[in-house]
Design an enzyme around this catalytic site. Structure first.
Site, short mmCIF file in Angstrom:
data_model
loop_
_atom_site.label_atom_id
_atom_site.label_comp_id
_atom_site.label_asym_id
_atom_site.label_seq_id
_atom_site.Cartn_x
_atom_site.Cartn_y
_atom_site.Cartn_z
N ASP A 106 0.67 -1.06 -0.12
CA ASP A 106 -0.04 0.05 0.03
C ASP A 106 0.95 1.37 -0.05
O ASP A 106 1.47 1.59 -1.11
CB ASP A 106 -0.75 -0.06 1.18
CG ASP A 106 -2.18 0.72 1.09
OD1 ASP A 106 -2.27 1.86 0.50
OD2 ASP A 106 -3.12 0.54 1.97
N PHE A 160 -10.45 -0.88 -0.39
CA PHE A 160 -10.18 -1.73 0.81
C PHE A 160 -10.51 -3.10 0.67
O PHE A 160 -11.81 -3.60 0.44
CB PHE A 160 -10.92 -1.23 2.18
CG PHE A 160 -10.07 -2.18 3.37
CD1 PHE A 160 -8.78 -1.89 3.93
CD2 PHE A 160 -10.91 -2.83 3.96
CE1 PHE A 160 -8.21 -2.44 5.00
CE2 PHE A 160 -10.29 -3.71 4.99
CZ PHE A 160 -9.27 -3.63 5.34
N ASP A 167 -7.29 -9.25 5.75
CA ASP A 167 -8.47 -9.29 6.52
C ASP A 167 -8.93 -7.69 6.82
O ASP A 167 -8.46 -6.91 6.34
CB ASP A 167 -7.95 -9.81 7.93
CG ASP A 167 -6.96 -8.64 8.50
OD1 ASP A 167 -7.27 -8.30 9.84
OD2 ASP A 167 -6.13 -8.42 8.11
#
Length: 187
Positions: A106, A160, A167
């Site tokens: 990210d 996301f 998770d």
């Protein structure tokens, strides 16, 4: 309650993921065929555990396997940009070629910290294999070490995502695909 009902859309199916991992393993096998001593694959726990296991099984070389854990998300959807290593490798990596296996890149803060950490332990080269790369959110340019190479499974849009080991607050890791979590489940 079905976890599937929490998913807004599927980005990559189980089959697409499997096919891409086969391609990545073939590239890695070819690129590191003549490396001595054998390549050390270091999986980043916990998100990469499924990807790591599947990749390891498809690489056709003698390899060593180890894990490292860096925590940077907690139960948020944003990296806190200050990762801490809570589980270090157990193998001596001095003078070894390392392939760091990550679920998603990210901002780049976590991976950059891990690369610096492994360099400080004497790795002769550090390569990276990530399942997902989200370049739109990158804040840190990645500096590979030595003859390091960069492998990525898919370029991820700025969503996301969960599933296939990834998770939200420790849930959704067991989904066999990668999907976008509906906002009402993480707000």
């Amino acid at each position: 309650m079905s976890l599937d009902s929490h998913i807004e859309k599927v980005l990559w199916t189980e089959s697409q993921i499997s096919d891409r991992i086969t391609e990545l393993a073939s590239e890695i096998t070819s690129d590191f065929n003549s490396v001595s001593p054998p390549l050390v694959l270091v999986g980043v726990a916990t998100g990469a555990f499924l990807f790591f296991a599947d990749l390891v099984r498809k690489i056709r070389l003698p390899i060593f396997v180890d894990l490292i854990r860096a925590e940077s998300y907690g139960s948020s959807t944003q990296s806190n940009e200050a990762p801490r290593i809570s589980l270090d490798t157990k193998l001596d990596i001095q003078g070894r070629h390392i392939l760091l296996v990550e679920d998603i890149i990210d901002t780049g803060h976590t991976l950059s910290s891990l690369i610096a950490h492994l360099e400080s332990k004497g790795a002769s080269s550090i390569s990276v294999c990530t399942l997902l790369d989200k370049p739109s959110r990158r804040k840190v340019q990645l500096e590979l070490a030595g003859i390091g190479k960069y492998y990525r499974g898919f370029e991820c849009p700025d969503y996301f995502v969960v599933g296939y080991g990834m998770d939200y607050a420790e849930l959704y890791r067991n989904l066999p695909y990668i999907g976008v979590l509906k906002p009402e489940y993480f707000k």
